[in-house]
Design an enzyme around this catalytic site. Structure first.
Site, PDB file in Angstrom:
ATOM      1  N   LEU A   1       8.626  -0.281  -6.888  1.00 25.91           N
ATOM      2  CA  LEU A   1      10.009  -0.614  -6.552  1.00 25.91           C
ATOM      3  C   LEU A   1      10.291  -2.105  -6.680  1.00 25.91           C
ATOM      4  CD1 LEU A   1      10.404   1.726  -3.430  1.00 25.91           C
ATOM      5  CD2 LEU A   1      11.252   2.120  -5.746  1.00 25.91           C
TER       6      LEU A   1
ATOM      7  N   GLY B   1       0.820  -1.217   0.000  1.00 26.89           N
ATOM      8  CA  GLY B   1       0.000   0.000   0.000  1.00 26.89           C
ATOM      9  C   GLY B   1       0.849   1.259   0.000  1.00 26.89           C
TER      10      GLY B   1
ATOM     11  N   LYS C   1       5.556  22.019 -11.142  1.00 28.68           N
ATOM     12  CA  LYS C   1       6.936  21.712 -11.551  1.00 28.68           C
ATOM     13  C   LYS C   1       7.060  21.880 -13.061  1.00 28.68           C
ATOM     14  CE  LYS C   1      10.262  17.960 -11.739  1.00 28.68           C
ATOM     15  NZ  LYS C   1      10.452  16.529 -11.610  1.00 28.68           N
TER      16      LYS C   1
ATOM     17  N   ALA D   1       8.987  14.248  -6.531  1.00 29.00           N
ATOM     18  CA  ALA D   1       8.997  14.956  -7.807  1.00 29.00           C
ATOM     19  C   ALA D   1       8.410  14.052  -8.884  1.00 29.00           C
ATOM     20  CB  ALA D   1      10.420  15.335  -8.166  1.00 29.00           C
TER      21      ALA D   1
ATOM     22  N   PRO E   1      13.514  21.413 -19.209  1.00 32.96           N
ATOM     23  CA  PRO E   1      12.116  21.828 -19.081  1.00 32.96           C
ATOM     24  C   PRO E   1      11.142  20.777 -19.605  1.00 32.96           C
ATOM     25  CG  PRO E   1      13.049  22.737 -21.082  1.00 32.96           C
ATOM     26  CD  PRO E   1      14.124  21.864 -20.476  1.00 32.96           C
TER      27      PRO E   1
HETATM   28  P1  FAD Z   1       6.872   1.075  -0.830  1.00 34.76           P
HETATM   29  O1  FAD Z   1       6.568   2.498  -0.594  1.00 34.76           O
HETATM   30  O2  FAD Z   1       8.087   0.522  -0.157  1.00 34.76           O
HETATM   31  O3  FAD Z   1       5.608   0.238  -0.376  1.00 34.76           O
HETATM   32  C1  FAD Z   1       5.682  -1.146  -0.156  1.00 34.76           C
HETATM   33  C2  FAD Z   1       4.381  -1.622   0.470  1.00 34.76           C
HETATM   34  O4  FAD Z   1       4.420  -3.027   0.580  1.00 34.76           O
HETATM   35  C3  FAD Z   1       4.120  -1.079   1.860  1.00 34.76           C
HETATM   36  O5  FAD Z   1       2.766  -0.756   2.003  1.00 34.76           O
HETATM   37  C4  FAD Z   1       4.452  -2.256   2.754  1.00 34.76           C
HETATM   38  O6  FAD Z   1       3.736  -2.229   3.974  1.00 34.76           O
HETATM   39  C5  FAD Z   1       3.998  -3.399   1.871  1.00 34.76           C
HETATM   40  N1  FAD Z   1       4.609  -4.681   2.207  1.00 34.76           N
HETATM   41  C6  FAD Z   1       5.889  -5.097   1.995  1.00 34.76           C
HETATM   42  N2  FAD Z   1       6.061  -6.348   2.450  1.00 34.76           N
HETATM   43  C7  FAD Z   1       4.858  -6.741   2.939  1.00 34.76           C
HETATM   44  C8  FAD Z   1       4.385  -7.932   3.573  1.00 34.76           C
HETATM   45  N3  FAD Z   1       5.194  -8.969   3.802  1.00 34.76           N
HETATM   46  N4  FAD Z   1       3.105  -7.982   3.966  1.00 34.76           N
HETATM   47  C9  FAD Z   1       2.262  -6.940   3.770  1.00 34.76           C
HETATM   48  N5  FAD Z   1       2.652  -5.792   3.189  1.00 34.76           N
HETATM   49  C10 FAD Z   1       3.940  -5.698   2.792  1.00 34.76           C
HETATM   50  N6  FAD Z   1       9.939   8.553  -7.299  1.00 34.76           N
HETATM   51  C11 FAD Z   1       9.554   9.615  -8.011  1.00 34.76           C
HETATM   52  O7  FAD Z   1       8.759   9.460  -8.939  1.00 34.76           O
HETATM   53  N7  FAD Z   1      10.028  10.853  -7.723  1.00 34.76           N
HETATM   54  C12 FAD Z   1      10.961  11.069  -6.766  1.00 34.76           C
HETATM   55  O8  FAD Z   1      11.348  12.215  -6.530  1.00 34.76           O
HETATM   56  C13 FAD Z   1      11.440   9.950  -6.046  1.00 34.76           C
HETATM   57  N8  FAD Z   1      12.412  10.072  -5.115  1.00 34.76           N
HETATM   58  C14 FAD Z   1      12.907   8.947  -4.519  1.00 34.76           C
HETATM   59  C15 FAD Z   1      14.021   9.032  -3.679  1.00 34.76           C
HETATM   60  C16 FAD Z   1      14.579   7.883  -3.133  1.00 34.76           C
HETATM   61  C17 FAD Z   1      15.790   7.996  -2.281  1.00 34.76           C
HETATM   62  C18 FAD Z   1      13.988   6.616  -3.359  1.00 34.76           C
HETATM   63  C19 FAD Z   1      14.552   5.376  -2.743  1.00 34.76           C
HETATM   64  C20 FAD Z   1      12.876   6.528  -4.174  1.00 34.76           C
HETATM   65  C21 FAD Z   1      12.345   7.671  -4.781  1.00 34.76           C
HETATM   66  N9  FAD Z   1      11.285   7.585  -5.650  1.00 34.76           N
HETATM   67  C22 FAD Z   1      10.871   8.677  -6.342  1.00 34.76           C
HETATM   68  C23 FAD Z   1      10.614   6.309  -5.850  1.00 34.76           C
HETATM   69  C24 FAD Z   1       9.318   6.276  -5.077  1.00 34.76           C
HETATM   70  O9  FAD Z   1       9.560   6.493  -3.715  1.00 34.76           O
HETATM   71  C25 FAD Z   1       8.679   4.903  -5.255  1.00 34.76           C
HETATM   72  O10 FAD Z   1       8.647   4.577  -6.599  1.00 34.76           O
HETATM   73  C26 FAD Z   1       7.273   4.922  -4.774  1.00 34.76           C
HETATM   74  O11 FAD Z   1       7.203   5.409  -3.478  1.00 34.76           O
HETATM   75  C27 FAD Z   1       6.669   3.552  -4.854  1.00 34.76           C
HETATM   76  O12 FAD Z   1       7.101   2.732  -3.841  1.00 34.76           O
HETATM   77  P2  FAD Z   1       6.364   1.341  -3.692  1.00 34.76           P
HETATM   78  O13 FAD Z   1       4.924   1.591  -3.449  1.00 34.76           O
HETATM   79  O14 FAD Z   1       6.762   0.474  -4.817  1.00 34.76           O
HETATM   80  O15 FAD Z   1       7.055   0.719  -2.381  1.00 34.76           O
END
Ligand code: FAD
Length: 503
Positions: A334, A13, A79, A51, A97
């Site tokens: 991710l 989530g 932006k 961003a 841009p």
């Molecule tokens: P997460 O946010 O890690 O969510 C994972 C989910 O899985 C959570 O809800 C967790 O509870 C759940 N989960 C995991 N294991 C289990 C389990 N066993 N049981 C139940 N639930 C579980 N993107 C941009 O577009 N612009 C930016 O400026 C940007 N800056 C970033 C900077 C950094 C340093 C990093 C690392 C990333 C950045 N990103 C950016 C990427 C962005 O943060 C991610 O793409 C975005 O937040 C998506 O993350 P996610 O939902 O895939 O993973």
């Protein structure tokens, strides 16, 4: 025979999980599929990502979101692009841009005309012929228009927002559309012994969630796509050596910039992203060249306002899953791979994963051809973003640290080498159908990184020099006048989407 897809289970989530839930619940509503999203408060989310790219606006529109309401709810700012400081040389600065440069003349691209005039000393910075750059530098904002004859139709915009608040907003929307949220930690995965397909996720204490299609949004853990399906990972650290980040929010300082800043540091770079209620900052660096404490010190030294929280240290591996869809598991977010946030591409890649999945969504049982196509499209997207990011590092003259010496002299992928040569020698930007970054983006970064075409389209020589120079000067004056008449970025936000003031 495999079943029709009736039950979709999203694991995770974060931004990826809730974007997927909101989109699927909107688009697939007529098919009457059930959607369950599992997330664990105990694990939490990655907690960064501020961003975005302009495509997110169309994604939001398509899934029925209201822009001003969303911007208020996420403390969003406008932006217009990304400013790169100190990348090619210390003291350099340019903006990539979200928009075009100049206008073609006599069937010749603007870049070719500019290259010719520049060589004759008759053109100024290429940025002066880009409305979004001049607008960003002036700290002003106006909405793009649809009149193709107006310079206001030559750009787009994205948001700088709190991705955690975005996920919360999408959760409300999704639950309103019938998505069932289950809180709990998945502790085991049951797979069909014959097909290998995932059948059930267990949350312990007898709680089990069954599904037909599983979307892995579990973040870097990649619990299903890697843990269960063993999709493997393609590492790109030899070209993108940054593998750590430290994030820290600060109080707002100075005027609210309608752009993100990326400043090159000794072994990586620092981001600065202004939101309505605070500024997001972070340092992305390579652990092969800099230790964590020195990276944190370097970041803290360069903050321009008091910090609001303790620094948050993150680790990542640059690269992509070898296959992002395996069996009945699709990776989004991710879990599918990660490329550092230099060009704000992660949320876009989430969006791309969701839209590609929806385009290929099986009408009946899963079809291997859909899966192959999904993997082809997503892999191409990742490859092209990768090349674009590498360009920022490789096309540099910096030699003031081991890090810069490494990236400047490293071998780059053949696909990028070819693009660089074509541009350097003849100002040709390779055109392709798919891929996120198009013509103006490549021009912005090539020229900003001091890769200047040595030759140009011979047709540019046939154009009357003085006359073309005067057309360019007139365009530059026109852009400056238009920008001068616009609201400041703060005024535009106050009028359109003022967020709640957080004390
Ligand atoms: P997460 O946010 O890690 O969510 C994972 C989910 O899985 C959570 O809800 C967790 O509870 C759940 N989960 C995991 N294991 C289990 C389990 N066993 N049981 C139940 N639930 C579980 N993107 C941009 O577009 N612009 C930016 O400026 C940007 N800056 C970033 C900077 C950094 C340093 C990093 C690392 C990333 C950045 N990103 C950016 C990427 C962005 O943060 C991610 O793409 C975005 O937040 C998506 O993350 P996610 O939902 O895939 O993973």
């Amino acid at each position: 025979m495999a079943p029709q897809i009736r039950r979709i289970v999203i694991l995770g989530g974060g931004t990826a999980g809730w974007m997927t839930a909101a989109a699927i619940s909107h688009v697939l509503a007529p098919r009457k599929v059930s959607i369950t999203l599992i997330e664990s408060d105990e694990i939490g989310t990655v907690g960064v990502g501020e961003a975005t790219l302009p495509h997110i606006r169309f994604f939001n529109q398509r899934i029925g979101l209201d822009e001003p309401e969303l911007m208020r709810a996420t403390q969003a700012t406008m932006k217009l692009g990304i400013q790169f400081c100190d990348w090619a040389r210390k003291g350099d600065s340019y903006i990539h841009p979200f928009g075009d440069y100049g206008q073609p003349a006599g069937g010749v691209d603007f870049l070719q005309i500019w290259a010719r005039l520049r060589a004759a000393g008759l053109a100024s910075r290429i940025c002066d012929y880009s409305l979004p750059v001049v607008m960003a530098e002036a700290g002003r904002f106006g909405f793009p228009g649809t009149d193709m004859a107006s310079v206001m139709s030559t750009f787009s915009y994205a948001y700088q927002f709190d991705a955690g608040l975005y996920a919360r907003y999408l959760r409300r929307v999704s639950e309103g559309r019938g998505v069932l949220r289950v809180e709990g930690k998945v502790t085991s995965v049951r797979q069909n012994p014959e097909t290998g397909h995932v059948e059930t996720l267990s949350l312990g204490k007898g709680r089990e969630i069954e599904g037909d299609l599983f979307i892995d949004c579990s973040g870097f853990r990649a619990l299903l796509i890697d843990g269960a399906m063993g999709s493997g990972f393609e590492y790109w650290s030899r070209w993108l050596p940054c593998d750590r980040a430290i994030a820290i929010p600060t109080e707002s300082a100075g005027p609210l910039m309608p752009y993100t800043r990326a400043t090159a540091r000794t072994s990586g770079w620092q981001w600065r992203i202004p939101l309505q209620h605070r500024v997001g900052n972070g340092h992305v660096y390579s652990s092969a060249f800099l230790d964590d404490q020195s990276a944190e010190d370097e970041l803290l030294r360069h903050l321009d306002a008091p910090a609001l929280r303790q620094p948050n240290r993150l680790r990542f591996r640059p690269g992509q899953r070898r296959r992002q869809w395996v069996g009945n598991v699709v990776a989004v977010g991710l879990s599918s791979g990660f490329l550092e946030p230099l060009e704000s591409t992660s949320i876009h890649l989430i969006q791309q994963g969701i839209t590609t999945l929806l385009e290929l969504f099986p009408d009946g049982p899963l079809d291997a051809r859909d899966i192959t196509e999904f993997n082809r499209v997503m892999s191409l997207e990742y490859d092209r973003v990768r090349d674009f990011l590498i360009l920022h590092y490789h096309a540099t003259e910096r030699d003031d640290s081991d890090f810069w010496n490494y990236v400047r002299t490293m071998d780059v992928p053949g696909s990028l080498e070819e693009k660089l040569t074509l541009f350097r020698e003849r100002g040709i930007v390779m055109k392709y159908r798919d891929g996120l970054f198009l013509f103006p983006s490549w021009i912005a970064v090539y020229v900003g990184q001091r890769v200047i075409p040595q030759h140009w389209d011979p047709r540019a020589d046939a154009l009357p020099l003085e006359q073309v120079a005067e057309t360019l000067s007139a365009l530059k004056r026109h852009i400056a006048d238009v920008v001068h008449s616009l609201d400041t970025h703060e005024e535009a936000l106050k009028r359109y989407c003022p967020a709640e003031v957080i004390a």
